[in-house]
Motif scaffolding. Structure first.
Motif, PDB file in Angstrom:
ATOM      1  N   SER A 100      15.392  10.956  -5.053  1.00 44.27           N
ATOM      2  CA  SER A 100      14.861   9.616  -4.796  1.00 44.27           C
ATOM      3  C   SER A 100      15.044   8.654  -5.970  1.00 44.27           C
ATOM      4  CB  SER A 100      13.387   9.670  -4.380  1.00 44.27           C
ATOM      5  OG  SER A 100      13.261  10.369  -3.166  1.00 44.27           O
ATOM      6  N   ALA A 101      16.102   8.856  -6.726  1.00 46.76           N
ATOM      7  CA  ALA A 101      16.454   7.915  -7.791  1.00 46.76           C
ATOM      8  C   ALA A 101      17.484   6.927  -7.239  1.00 46.76           C
ATOM      9  CB  ALA A 101      17.035   8.657  -8.989  1.00 46.76           C
ATOM     10  N   PHE A 102      17.359   5.661  -7.651  1.00 46.39           N
ATOM     11  CA  PHE A 102      18.310   4.655  -7.196  1.00 46.39           C
ATOM     12  C   PHE A 102      19.711   4.969  -7.711  1.00 46.39           C
ATOM     13  CE2 PHE A 102      14.474   2.121  -6.579  1.00 46.39           C
ATOM     14  CZ  PHE A 102      14.765   1.546  -5.352  1.00 46.39           C
ATOM     15  N   LYS A 103      20.688   4.707  -6.872  1.00 45.81           N
ATOM     16  CA  LYS A 103      22.094   4.891  -7.213  1.00 45.81           C
ATOM     17  C   LYS A 103      22.757   3.509  -7.205  1.00 45.81           C
ATOM     18  CE  LYS A 103      22.978   7.674  -3.756  1.00 45.81           C
ATOM     19  NZ  LYS A 103      23.606   8.643  -2.844  1.00 45.81           N
TER      20      LYS A 103
ATOM     21  N   GLU B 279      15.254   0.857 -14.590  1.00 46.67           N
ATOM     22  CA  GLU B 279      13.816   0.671 -14.812  1.00 46.67           C
ATOM     23  C   GLU B 279      12.990   1.331 -13.716  1.00 46.67           C
ATOM     24  OE1 GLU B 279      13.187  -3.535 -15.289  1.00 46.67           O
ATOM     25  OE2 GLU B 279      14.195  -3.568 -17.240  1.00 46.67           O
ATOM     26  N   ALA B 280      13.410   1.166 -12.472  1.00 43.97           N
ATOM     27  CA  ALA B 280      12.669   1.768 -11.361  1.00 43.97           C
ATOM     28  C   ALA B 280      12.712   3.288 -11.442  1.00 43.97           C
ATOM     29  CB  ALA B 280      13.230   1.287 -10.027  1.00 43.97           C
ATOM     30  N   ASN B 281      13.841   3.825 -11.853  1.00 42.03           N
ATOM     31  CA  ASN B 281      13.994   5.282 -11.907  1.00 42.03           C
ATOM     32  C   ASN B 281      13.096   5.941 -12.940  1.00 42.03           C
ATOM     33  OD1 ASN B 281      15.779   5.301  -9.789  1.00 42.03           O
ATOM     34  ND2 ASN B 281      17.604   5.351 -11.078  1.00 42.03           N
ATOM     35  N   LEU B 282      12.478   5.167 -13.799  1.00 41.50           N
ATOM     36  CA  LEU B 282      11.536   5.721 -14.780  1.00 41.50           C
ATOM     37  C   LEU B 282      10.175   6.035 -14.152  1.00 41.50           C
ATOM     38  CD1 LEU B 282      12.284   3.362 -17.819  1.00 41.50           C
ATOM     39  CD2 LEU B 282      13.068   5.730 -17.483  1.00 41.50           C
ATOM     40  N   ILE B 283       9.908   5.478 -12.981  1.00 45.99           N
ATOM     41  CA  ILE B 283       8.628   5.683 -12.319  1.00 45.99           C
ATOM     42  C   ILE B 283       8.592   7.091 -11.721  1.00 45.99           C
ATOM     43  CG2 ILE B 283       7.082   4.843 -10.485  1.00 45.99           C
ATOM     44  CD1 ILE B 283       7.594   2.854 -12.829  1.00 45.99           C
ATOM     45  N   GLU B 284       7.533   7.820 -12.008  1.00 44.95           N
ATOM     46  CA  GLU B 284       7.412   9.216 -11.572  1.00 44.95           C
ATOM     47  C   GLU B 284       7.311   9.363 -10.051  1.00 44.95           C
ATOM     48  OE1 GLU B 284       7.142  13.314 -12.470  1.00 44.95           O
ATOM     49  OE2 GLU B 284       7.347  11.705 -13.931  1.00 44.95           O
ATOM     50  N   ASN B 285       6.417   8.605  -9.438  1.00 46.92           N
ATOM     51  CA  ASN B 285       6.186   8.715  -8.001  1.00 46.92           C
ATOM     52  C   ASN B 285       7.317   8.030  -7.231  1.00 46.92           C
ATOM     53  OD1 ASN B 285       5.111   7.399  -5.390  1.00 46.92           O
ATOM     54  ND2 ASN B 285       3.574   8.987  -5.819  1.00 46.92           N
TER      55      ASN B 285
ATOM     56  N   ASP C 261       0.837  -1.190   0.000  1.00 48.11           N
ATOM     57  CA  ASP C 261       0.000   0.000   0.000  1.00 48.11           C
ATOM     58  C   ASP C 261       0.884   1.256   0.000  1.00 48.11           C
ATOM     59  OD1 ASP C 261       0.960   0.155   2.614  1.00 48.11           O
ATOM     60  OD2 ASP C 261      -0.964  -0.305   3.540  1.00 48.11           O
ATOM     61  N   ALA C 262       0.260   2.418  -0.001  1.00 43.74           N
ATOM     62  CA  ALA C 262       1.014   3.676  -0.067  1.00 43.74           C
ATOM     63  C   ALA C 262       2.012   3.808   1.084  1.00 43.74           C
ATOM     64  CB  ALA C 262       0.053   4.862  -0.080  1.00 43.74           C
ATOM     65  N   VAL C 263       1.619   3.398   2.275  1.00 41.65           N
ATOM     66  CA  VAL C 263       2.516   3.489   3.426  1.00 41.65           C
ATOM     67  C   VAL C 263       3.703   2.549   3.237  1.00 41.65           C
ATOM     68  CG1 VAL C 263       2.734   3.151   5.920  1.00 41.65           C
ATOM     69  CG2 VAL C 263       0.684   4.206   4.986  1.00 41.65           C
ATOM     70  N   GLY C 264       3.436   1.333   2.771  1.00 42.81           N
ATOM     71  CA  GLY C 264       4.520   0.374   2.529  1.00 42.81           C
ATOM     72  C   GLY C 264       5.495   0.867   1.478  1.00 42.81           C
ATOM     73  N   GLN C 265       4.972   1.483   0.429  1.00 40.22           N
ATOM     74  CA  GLN C 265       5.831   2.032  -0.613  1.00 40.22           C
ATOM     75  C   GLN C 265       6.730   3.138  -0.050  1.00 40.22           C
ATOM     76  OE1 GLN C 265       3.405   3.289  -3.932  1.00 40.22           O
ATOM     77  NE2 GLN C 265       2.440   1.286  -4.110  1.00 40.22           N
ATOM     78  N   CYS C 266       6.125   4.038   0.706  1.00 37.98           N
ATOM     79  CA  CYS C 266       6.902   5.155   1.253  1.00 37.98           C
ATOM     80  C   CYS C 266       7.831   4.703   2.371  1.00 37.98           C
ATOM     81  CB  CYS C 266       5.963   6.268   1.724  1.00 37.98           C
ATOM     82  SG  CYS C 266       5.152   7.095   0.329  1.00 37.98           S
TER      83      CYS C 266
ATOM     84  N   ARG D 240       8.361   4.164  -7.046  1.00 40.03           N
ATOM     85  CA  ARG D 240       9.694   3.837  -7.562  1.00 40.03           C
ATOM     86  C   ARG D 240      10.430   2.907  -6.596  1.00 40.03           C
ATOM     87  NH1 ARG D 240      12.255   8.910  -7.641  1.00 40.03           N
ATOM     88  NH2 ARG D 240      10.759   9.355  -9.273  1.00 40.03           N
ATOM     89  N   ALA D 241      10.314   3.201  -5.308  1.00 38.64           N
ATOM     90  CA  ALA D 241      10.967   2.365  -4.297  1.00 38.64           C
ATOM     91  C   ALA D 241      10.395   0.947  -4.325  1.00 38.64           C
ATOM     92  CB  ALA D 241      10.809   2.985  -2.912  1.00 38.64           C
ATOM     93  N   LEU D 242       9.077   0.831  -4.450  1.00 34.02           N
ATOM     94  CA  LEU D 242       8.454  -0.486  -4.529  1.00 34.02           C
ATOM     95  C   LEU D 242       8.921  -1.225  -5.778  1.00 34.02           C
ATOM     96  CD1 LEU D 242       6.425  -2.655  -3.607  1.00 34.02           C
ATOM     97  CD2 LEU D 242       4.681  -1.408  -4.910  1.00 34.02           C
ATOM     98  N   ARG D 243       8.912  -0.550  -6.916  1.00 33.76           N
ATOM     99  CA  ARG D 243       9.327  -1.191  -8.169  1.00 33.76           C
ATOM    100  C   ARG D 243      10.776  -1.677  -8.064  1.00 33.76           C
ATOM    101  NH1 ARG D 243       7.664  -0.433 -13.622  1.00 33.76           N
ATOM    102  NH2 ARG D 243       5.653  -0.100 -12.612  1.00 33.76           N
TER     103      ARG D 243
END
Length: 143
Positions: free
Chosen positions: A79-82, A113-119, A58-63, A123-126
């Motif tokens: 918040s982009a993966f390094k 791939e994850a860094n392409l996600i806007e939110n 859910d949103a809380v888990g993602q954040c 992105r963290a979940l992906r």
């Protein structure tokens, strides 16, 4: 408190050969779990469900994932993966696949791939899903 999220465990403790380093990593995980709980206003009773390898998506888990990744320094200020920081953290913990070119390529691909996600939370979940995907888990560790 039960074991925290699997992705952090993969980066912070998997295959660590140093008891001291495992202890420090465990302390960091516990500390960051509490800090993220406070930052996200997660009640102590609910924090347990977000500090397991199978936390809700859910949103809380993602954040919560995003917060933990930020604490471990594997996300930049946007918040982009390094990938280089992911590999550095894994190297510090003596992960056996850090020098494997295919494994490095998979880490880089997941991050890209994850860094392409806007939110940022999505992105963290992906990223977490990709890093924990079967293709990553099935990578053989040769002795």
């Amino acid at each position: 408190m039960r074991f925290t999220i699997g992705i952090i465990l993969m980066f912070a403790t998997l295959a660590s050969t140093s008891r001291i380093h495992r202890y420090e990593s465990r302390n960091n995980i516990d500390k960051y779990t509490q800090e993220c709980g406070v930052e996200l206003k997660i009640s102590p009773s609910d924090l347990n469900k977000y500090s397991t390898p199978y936390m809700p998506e859910d949103a809380v888990g993602q954040c919560f994932r995003k917060c933990m990744f930020e604490k471990f320094g594997i996300l930049d200020k946007d918040s982009a993966f390094k990938p280089e920081e992911i590999l550095k953290l894994m190297s510090q913990n003596n992960h056996p696949l850090v020098g494997d070119a295919d494994f490095i390529s998979r880490i880089e691909k997941c991050a890209k791939e994850a860094n392409l996600i806007e939110n940022a939370c999505e992105r963290a979940l992906r990223g977490a899903k990709c890093f924990n995907s079967e293709s990553m888990k099935n990578k053989k560790i040769e002795s």
